[in-house]
Design an enzyme around this catalytic site. Sequence first.
Site, PDB file in Angstrom:
ATOM      1  N   TYR A  60       0.828  -1.210   0.000  1.00 38.43           N
ATOM      2  CA  TYR A  60       0.000   0.000   0.000  1.00 38.43           C
ATOM      3  C   TYR A  60       0.860   1.257   0.000  1.00 38.43           C
ATOM      4  O   TYR A  60       1.845   1.337   0.739  1.00 38.43           O
ATOM      5  CB  TYR A  60      -0.920   0.028   1.225  1.00 38.43           C
ATOM      6  CG  TYR A  60      -1.750   1.287   1.249  1.00 38.43           C
ATOM      7  CD1 TYR A  60      -2.919   1.362   0.512  1.00 38.43           C
ATOM      8  CD2 TYR A  60      -1.325   2.417   1.940  1.00 38.43           C
ATOM      9  CE1 TYR A  60      -3.663   2.528   0.478  1.00 38.43           C
ATOM     10  CE2 TYR A  60      -2.066   3.593   1.903  1.00 38.43           C
ATOM     11  CZ  TYR A  60      -3.239   3.640   1.174  1.00 38.43           C
ATOM     12  OH  TYR A  60      -3.969   4.804   1.128  1.00 38.43           O
ATOM     13  N   TRP A  78       1.400   5.527  -1.934  1.00 41.13           N
ATOM     14  CA  TRP A  78       1.132   6.477  -3.008  1.00 41.13           C
ATOM     15  C   TRP A  78       2.125   6.432  -4.151  1.00 41.13           C
ATOM     16  O   TRP A  78       1.903   7.062  -5.180  1.00 41.13           O
ATOM     17  CB  TRP A  78       1.087   7.880  -2.420  1.00 41.13           C
ATOM     18  CG  TRP A  78      -0.291   8.283  -2.009  1.00 41.13           C
ATOM     19  CD1 TRP A  78      -1.137   7.561  -1.209  1.00 41.13           C
ATOM     20  CD2 TRP A  78      -0.977   9.467  -2.383  1.00 41.13           C
ATOM     21  NE1 TRP A  78      -2.309   8.249  -1.054  1.00 41.13           N
ATOM     22  CE2 TRP A  78      -2.239   9.421  -1.760  1.00 41.13           C
ATOM     23  CE3 TRP A  78      -0.647  10.578  -3.159  1.00 41.13           C
ATOM     24  CZ2 TRP A  78      -3.176  10.445  -1.916  1.00 41.13           C
ATOM     25  CZ3 TRP A  78      -1.581  11.589  -3.294  1.00 41.13           C
ATOM     26  CH2 TRP A  78      -2.824  11.512  -2.690  1.00 41.13           C
TER      27      TRP A  78
HETATM   28  N1  LIG Z   1      -1.684   8.531  12.277  1.00 36.55           N
HETATM   29  C1  LIG Z   1      -2.086   8.607  11.004  1.00 36.55           C
HETATM   30  N2  LIG Z   1      -1.532   7.790  10.088  1.00 36.55           N
HETATM   31  C2  LIG Z   1      -1.931   7.867   8.800  1.00 36.55           C
HETATM   32  C3  LIG Z   1      -2.901   8.808   8.383  1.00 36.55           C
HETATM   33  C4  LIG Z   1      -3.473   9.665   9.374  1.00 36.55           C
HETATM   34  O1  LIG Z   1      -4.347  10.498   9.083  1.00 36.55           O
HETATM   35  N3  LIG Z   1      -3.024   9.543  10.662  1.00 36.55           N
HETATM   36  N4  LIG Z   1      -3.271   8.871   7.058  1.00 36.55           N
HETATM   37  C5  LIG Z   1      -3.166   7.648   6.290  1.00 36.55           C
HETATM   38  C6  LIG Z   1      -3.369   7.873   4.861  1.00 36.55           C
HETATM   39  S1  LIG Z   1      -4.859   8.621   4.435  1.00 36.55           S
HETATM   40  C7  LIG Z   1      -2.506   7.458   3.900  1.00 36.55           C
HETATM   41  S2  LIG Z   1      -2.967   7.580   2.258  1.00 36.55           S
HETATM   42  C8  LIG Z   1      -1.222   6.840   4.254  1.00 36.55           C
HETATM   43  C9  LIG Z   1      -0.088   7.233   3.297  1.00 36.55           C
HETATM   44  O2  LIG Z   1       0.942   6.317   3.383  1.00 36.55           O
HETATM   45  P1  LIG Z   1       1.968   6.091   2.179  1.00 36.55           P
HETATM   46  O3  LIG Z   1       1.296   6.258   0.867  1.00 36.55           O
HETATM   47  O4  LIG Z   1       2.643   4.799   2.439  1.00 36.55           O
HETATM   48  O5  LIG Z   1       2.971   7.293   2.411  1.00 36.55           O
HETATM   49  P2  LIG Z   1       4.087   7.920   1.469  1.00 36.55           P
HETATM   50  O6  LIG Z   1       5.031   8.623   2.383  1.00 36.55           O
HETATM   51  O7  LIG Z   1       3.456   8.729   0.398  1.00 36.55           O
HETATM   52  O8  LIG Z   1       4.792   6.651   0.874  1.00 36.55           O
HETATM   53  C10 LIG Z   1       5.179   6.533  -0.452  1.00 36.55           C
HETATM   54  C11 LIG Z   1       6.574   5.934  -0.501  1.00 36.55           C
HETATM   55  O9  LIG Z   1       6.906   5.687  -1.861  1.00 36.55           O
HETATM   56  C12 LIG Z   1       8.240   6.100  -2.096  1.00 36.55           C
HETATM   57  N5  LIG Z   1       8.394   6.356  -3.530  1.00 36.55           N
HETATM   58  C13 LIG Z   1       8.140   7.485  -4.228  1.00 36.55           C
HETATM   59  N6  LIG Z   1       8.440   7.311  -5.535  1.00 36.55           N
HETATM   60  C14 LIG Z   1       8.861   6.043  -5.679  1.00 36.55           C
HETATM   61  C15 LIG Z   1       9.311   5.271  -6.796  1.00 36.55           C
HETATM   62  O10 LIG Z   1       9.332   5.705  -7.936  1.00 36.55           O
HETATM   63  N7  LIG Z   1       9.679   3.978  -6.545  1.00 36.55           N
HETATM   64  C16 LIG Z   1       9.646   3.446  -5.292  1.00 36.55           C
HETATM   65  N8  LIG Z   1      10.025   2.190  -5.133  1.00 36.55           N
HETATM   66  N9  LIG Z   1       9.233   4.167  -4.226  1.00 36.55           N
HETATM   67  C17 LIG Z   1       8.842   5.430  -4.423  1.00 36.55           C
HETATM   68  C18 LIG Z   1       8.412   7.307  -1.213  1.00 36.55           C
HETATM   69  O11 LIG Z   1       9.773   7.581  -0.976  1.00 36.55           O
HETATM   70  C19 LIG Z   1       7.643   6.876   0.041  1.00 36.55           C
HETATM   71  O12 LIG Z   1       8.478   6.208   0.952  1.00 36.55           O
HETATM   72  O13 LIG Z   1      -0.862   7.185   5.600  1.00 36.55           O
HETATM   73  C20 LIG Z   1      -1.880   6.840   6.531  1.00 36.55           C
HETATM   74  N10 LIG Z   1      -1.377   7.020   7.880  1.00 36.55           N
HETATM   75  N1  LIG Z   2      -0.401  18.620   2.287  1.00 29.62           N
HETATM   76  C1  LIG Z   2      -0.920  17.382   2.275  1.00 29.62           C
HETATM   77  N2  LIG Z   2      -2.171  17.179   1.794  1.00 29.62           N
HETATM   78  C2  LIG Z   2      -2.715  15.939   1.786  1.00 29.62           C
HETATM   79  C3  LIG Z   2      -1.979  14.808   2.249  1.00 29.62           C
HETATM   80  C4  LIG Z   2      -0.662  15.060   2.765  1.00 29.62           C
HETATM   81  O1  LIG Z   2       0.028  14.122   3.212  1.00 29.62           O
HETATM   82  N3  LIG Z   2      -0.175  16.337   2.753  1.00 29.62           N
HETATM   83  N4  LIG Z   2      -2.545  13.557   2.190  1.00 29.62           N
HETATM   84  C5  LIG Z   2      -3.653  13.342   1.278  1.00 29.62           C
HETATM   85  C6  LIG Z   2      -4.379  12.109   1.609  1.00 29.62           C
HETATM   86  S1  LIG Z   2      -3.659  10.611   1.205  1.00 29.62           S
HETATM   87  C7  LIG Z   2      -5.602  12.095   2.154  1.00 29.62           C
HETATM   88  S2  LIG Z   2      -6.427  10.615   2.390  1.00 29.62           S
HETATM   89  C8  LIG Z   2      -6.293  13.338   2.514  1.00 29.62           C
HETATM   90  C9  LIG Z   2      -6.927  13.217   3.900  1.00 29.62           C
HETATM   91  O2  LIG Z   2      -7.821  14.237   4.095  1.00 29.62           O
HETATM   92  P1  LIG Z   2      -8.513  14.427   5.504  1.00 29.62           P
HETATM   93  O3  LIG Z   2      -8.819  13.123   6.095  1.00 29.62           O
HETATM   94  O4  LIG Z   2      -9.627  15.364   5.291  1.00 29.62           O
HETATM   95  O5  LIG Z   2      -7.316  15.164   6.281  1.00 29.62           O
HETATM   96  P2  LIG Z   2      -6.827  15.232   7.784  1.00 29.62           P
HETATM   97  O6  LIG Z   2      -5.749  16.257   7.778  1.00 29.62           O
HETATM   98  O7  LIG Z   2      -6.483  13.880   8.288  1.00 29.62           O
HETATM   99  O8  LIG Z   2      -8.070  15.731   8.606  1.00 29.62           O
HETATM  100  C10 LIG Z   2      -8.725  16.964   8.307  1.00 29.62           C
HETATM  101  C11 LIG Z   2      -9.089  17.687   9.581  1.00 29.62           C
HETATM  102  O9  LIG Z   2     -10.047  16.938  10.313  1.00 29.62           O
HETATM  103  C12 LIG Z   2     -10.000  17.397  11.646  1.00 29.62           C
HETATM  104  N5  LIG Z   2     -10.509  16.346  12.535  1.00 29.62           N
HETATM  105  C13 LIG Z   2      -9.834  15.288  13.019  1.00 29.62           C
HETATM  106  N6  LIG Z   2     -10.629  14.535  13.808  1.00 29.62           N
HETATM  107  C14 LIG Z   2     -11.840  15.132  13.823  1.00 29.62           C
HETATM  108  C15 LIG Z   2     -13.088  14.828  14.441  1.00 29.62           C
HETATM  109  O10 LIG Z   2     -13.260  13.851  15.166  1.00 29.62           O
HETATM  110  N7  LIG Z   2     -14.119  15.675  14.180  1.00 29.62           N
HETATM  111  C16 LIG Z   2     -13.994  16.754  13.378  1.00 29.62           C
HETATM  112  N8  LIG Z   2     -15.076  17.495  13.156  1.00 29.62           N
HETATM  113  N9  LIG Z   2     -12.826  17.075  12.794  1.00 29.62           N
HETATM  114  C17 LIG Z   2     -11.769  16.265  12.998  1.00 29.62           C
HETATM  115  C18 LIG Z   2      -8.559  17.719  11.921  1.00 29.62           C
HETATM  116  O11 LIG Z   2      -8.444  18.895  12.713  1.00 29.62           O
HETATM  117  C19 LIG Z   2      -7.934  17.861  10.549  1.00 29.62           C
HETATM  118  O12 LIG Z   2      -7.261  19.073  10.330  1.00 29.62           O
HETATM  119  O13 LIG Z   2      -5.380  14.430   2.513  1.00 29.62           O
HETATM  120  C20 LIG Z   2      -4.629  14.517   1.312  1.00 29.62           C
HETATM  121  N10 LIG Z   2      -3.959  15.779   1.290  1.00 29.62           N
HETATM  122 MO   LIG Z   3      -4.888   8.870   2.082  1.00 32.77          MO
END
Ligand SMILES: Nc1nc2c(c(=O)[nH]1)N[C@H]1C(S)=C(S)[C@@H](COP(=O)(O)OP(=O)(O)OC[C@H]3O[C@@H](n4cnc5c(=O)[nH]c(N)nc54)[C@H](O)[C@@H]3O)O[C@H]1N2
Ligand SMILES: Nc1nc2c(c(=O)[nH]1)N[C@H]1C(S)=C(S)[C@@H](COP(=O)(O)OP(=O)(O)OC[C@H]3O[C@@H](n4cnc5c(=O)[nH]c(N)nc54)[C@H](O)[C@@H]3O)O[C@H]1N2
Ligand SMILES: [Mo]
Length: 767
Positions: A110, A112
Site C-alpha cells: 500500500y 502512493w
Molecule cells: N496517524 C495517522 N496515520 C496515517 C494517516 C493519518 O491520518 N493519521 N493517514 C493515512 C493515509 S490517508 C494514507 S494515504 C497513508 C499514506 O501512506 P503512504 O502512501 O505509504 O505514504 P508515502 O510517504 O506517500 O509513501 C510513499 C513511498 O513511496 C516512495 N516512492 C516514491 N516514488 C517512488 C518510486 O518511484 N519507486 C519506489 N520504489 N518508491 C517510491 C516514497 O519515498 C515513500 O516512501 O498514511 C496513513 N497514515
Molecule cells: N499537504 C498534504 N495534503 C494531503 C496529504 C498530505 O500528506 N499532505 N494527504 C492526502 C491524503 S492521502 C488524504 S487521504 C487526505 C486526507 O484528508 P482528511 O482526512 O480530510 O485530512 P486530515 O488532515 O487527516 O483531517 C482533516 C481535519 O479533520 C479534523 N478532525 C480530526 N478529527 C476530527 C473529528 O473527530 N471531528 C472533526 N469534526 N474534525 C476532525 C482535523 O483537525 C484535521 O485538520 O489528505 C490529502 N492531502
Molecule cells: Mo490517504
Amino acid sequence: MTELTPHAAHWGAFTAVVTDGRLVGVRPFPGDPNPPALLASIPDAVHAPTRIDRPHVRRGWLDGDRGGGTPRGGEAFVPVAWEDAIRLVADEVARVRAEHGPASIFGGSYGWSSAGRFHHARTQLQRLLSAAGGYTGQLTNYSYAAGMTLMPHVVGTNDVIAGPVVEWRDIVAHARLMLCFGGILPRNGQITAGGAGRHEMAGWVERAARAGVRLVNISPVRGDMPDSASAEWLPIRPGTDTALMLGMAHVLFAEGLADRAFLARCTTGWERVRDYVLGAVDGVAKTPVWAAAETGIPAERIVALARDCATQPTIMTAAWSLQRAERGEQPFWMLVALAAMLGQIGRPGCGFGFGHASMNGMGIARAELPSVSLPGLPNPVQSWIPVARLTEMLERPGGEYDYNGRRLAYPDARLVWWAGGNPLHHHQDLNRLLRAWARLETIIVSEPWWNSLARHADIVLPATTTLERDDIGSAARDRFVLAMKRALPRYAQARDEFDYMADIADALGVRERFTQQRDAATWLRVLYGRSRDAALRGGVDMPDFDAFWQAGAVEIPPPERGAVPFAAFVRDPEAVKLNTPSGRIELYSETIAGFGYDDCPGHPVWFAPREYLGGALAEQYPLHLLTSQPATRLHSQLDQARVSLESKVRGREPIRLHPDDAAARGIAEGDVVRVFNDRGACLAGVRLDDGLLRGVAVMSTGAWLDPEQPGVPGSLCVHGNVNVLTQDVGTSRLGQGPSAQSCLVQVARWEGTLPEITVHRPPELAA
Ligand SMILES: Nc1nc2c(c(=O)[nH]1)N[C@H]1C(S)=C(S)[C@@H](COP(=O)(O)OP(=O)(O)OC[C@H]3O[C@@H](n4cnc5c(=O)[nH]c(N)nc54)[C@H](O)[C@@H]3O)O[C@H]1N2
Ligand SMILES: Nc1nc2c(c(=O)[nH]1)N[C@H]1C(S)=C(S)[C@@H](COP(=O)(O)OP(=O)(O)OC[C@H]3O[C@@H](n4cnc5c(=O)[nH]c(N)nc54)[C@H](O)[C@@H]3O)O[C@H]1N2
Ligand SMILES: [Mo]
C-alpha cells in the site's frame, strides 16, 4: 540551463530547471492559480544525502538469518552488485513460493508511489508478483476504508466519497449554508494522486464566502478553515460528530422540521432512526442537551444550527478524517441520514458529500474519462487482507476475523515486498508492527531514499525518482495529462522499477509475461493510446502521442454542466433506483443488520469511543492527539527537504498545544516535549495555538521514524513520528479501517539532553 516541459508530482505540476545534471529549481505550472509551497522541496529531495546509491542487504540476512525474532533496524547493511541483488530476490521469492505457497508472499505494498502512471512502483511490483505466481494483496485504503466499505450499502456507490461530489460552482450558486465537519483545508488541497495542474480549493472557499454562503467550521481546530472563509468556528470534541448530528436530528423530529415526504419517498428504515433518536430504542433521547454533553457544543447552538439547516439551502460535507477513528462508519452514515431528514439531497449545491476538504479536485468539474494508467495483471491467488489489518496478519497467521459480512482467515505471510509505500509511516502502533515484523523471514524494500522503511528491511533496492525517467502524469481528479520527460541522469546505480523488475522476472522465468514484450517507451505509447481512444469514445479529441509528447501537456476541457449527485434518483426514485437492495437510501440496512455486528448495527448509532476526552482513559492520558495530514510534505515524502525541515522545532516535529494545556504542565513555546501513552513515545517541539479546543493536541503525520535505539521496538522516537502513539484497531468488523484519530496521550517537558536526529543521514554501512 535547460527549462523543460511540465512535470507532475502528487503535490503539483511544475517545470524543472536543470543545470549540469542537477535540478536547481522548479517553476510552478503556468496554468496554476495557486501553486503549492511544497514545490520548493523537490530539488532537496532529488539530491538528498539519503538517496540510495546501490542495492544493499542486511548483514544478518546475508549470513542466513531469516527472521526468527530478529528485530530489524539495528544492523549494518552490505552493499551488493545489482546482479547479486536480482539473484537473491528471485531465489527468495521462488523459495517462499515453493515452500509456503504464493499467498505467503505479501505484496499489498500500500502506498502512493509517485505521480508517473507507468513507473508506478506498486503497480509494477504487483504485475511482477502476479506474473510470478501470485501474492497476498490489500483491499481498500487508509484514506477512507470504513467509508468506502459502508457507502455501497447505504447509497449504492462510493462516488459520494471519492467524487464526483456536489460541485463547488453549484454550492456557490445555490447553497446558503455549508457545514464543514473537519473544515476545508487548502493545506490538504495541495495534493492530488497522480498530480494536479490547477489548485482550486482555496479559490472556491473564498468565492463561496463572497457569494454569501455561511460557512461553519465544525472541528476541534479553528485553523481547519482559511481566514478567507470568514467562517464560524464550532469547536467539537474529537470523535463526537455522530452525537452532534443525532442532536440535530432530534431537533428536526421534535420540531416537525424533518422532511417526511422525502424520507418516505427516497429512503428506507428512517422510522427506526427516528425511534432511536427520540429514545424509543435504548431509553436515551438524543436531545441537544444530551449531544452537548458529548460534543462540548452548547445545546442552544445545536438547536439553532438544526433549524438553520432546515430552513435554508444547505450542504454538509465531512473530511475523510472523521471515519479514520473508532467506529468511523457512524459519522459518515449519520451524515447521510441527517441530509435525508433535511430533504435537500439531489438539489444543485445542496445535500451532502465527503472530502471537499480532503484533496485537490474534489467538487471541481472534470470530464469523466478514464485517466492514463497501467493496468494490473490478474493475481492467480485470491488472497488479500483489509488494508489496515497488516500487523494482525503477521501476529495471527491462519487466525480468523470478520470483514463486511464475511468470515476470513489471515494468510501465513513469510516474505514482504514493499515498493512505493511506507508502512513505517502509514500504519498505526508502529512498535507493535515492528515486533510483528520480526516474524517475517524476508523483507524486501524498493525505495529511492534511506527512509525508516528501508532501514528496517533485509534487501534494499534503489529506485529512480520521476525526474530520472520518462513517464505520463495523469490524475482522476485533474484535467491535465502531462508528458513527464526525463530531466536528470539516473542517480548512482538507481534503476527504474520496470527495468530491474524485468530482470527479476527473467530470473524467475516470466520476463515476457511481465513486460508483455514491450519496452518502457512502447508502454508509454500504448497507455496514452488507450486513454486517447477512451476519450474519443467520450467525445473528446486528444492529440496523438507524438503531438502530445511534443506539446508537453494536454488539457481536457471540463463539461459545461456538471452532474448533480442523486438528482435523477430524487426526481423519480421508482424509475431510477440506487444500487442498494431497496433501490433507495438505506438509513436502516437489512444487510448490515444481518451481519450481526455489535460494533456496526443496522442503522447509525452513537458509540462512545474507548479513546476520547469523555472516556475513563482520559484521566490517565488527558490529551486527544489528532494526527493530521502535513502541510509541509506528502505523508512521509519530502520530510528530508526544506519546507518540512524549516517547520521543525529544534529538529523535532511540531506539536500544537493549547496555551492553557501547556501552562498547566510548565511547557512553553519552543520547548521539546515527550509525547507518550502505553504504546510508545516520541519527542516533539511545542507550538502554542489558542485555536484549539482545550485538551486537543495536533501533530502531522510523516516525520521519519528515528528510534533512539535502532532495532529495539518501543524505544523513543527522537524525531516525532506520530504512529508510535496511535492505536491499531479496526473501525469495526464492517470496515476494518484504521482508527488513527482515536488516540489519547500525555505530554511532559523533556528535561534531558536532546538526542541527535540521525534519520536524515544515510545509515551506517558494513565495511
Ligand atoms: N496517524 C495517522 N496515520 C496515517 C494517516 C493519518 O491520518 N493519521 N493517514 C493515512 C493515509 S490517508 C494514507 S494515504 C497513508 C499514506 O501512506 P503512504 O502512501 O505509504 O505514504 P508515502 O510517504 O506517500 O509513501 C510513499 C513511498 O513511496 C516512495 N516512492 C516514491 N516514488 C517512488 C518510486 O518511484 N519507486 C519506489 N520504489 N518508491 C517510491 C516514497 O519515498 C515513500 O516512501 O498514511 C496513513 N497514515
Ligand atoms: N499537504 C498534504 N495534503 C494531503 C496529504 C498530505 O500528506 N499532505 N494527504 C492526502 C491524503 S492521502 C488524504 S487521504 C487526505 C486526507 O484528508 P482528511 O482526512 O480530510 O485530512 P486530515 O488532515 O487527516 O483531517 C482533516 C481535519 O479533520 C479534523 N478532525 C480530526 N478529527 C476530527 C473529528 O473527530 N471531528 C472533526 N469534526 N474534525 C476532525 C482535523 O483537525 C484535521 O485538520 O489528505 C490529502 N492531502
Ligand atoms: Mo490517504
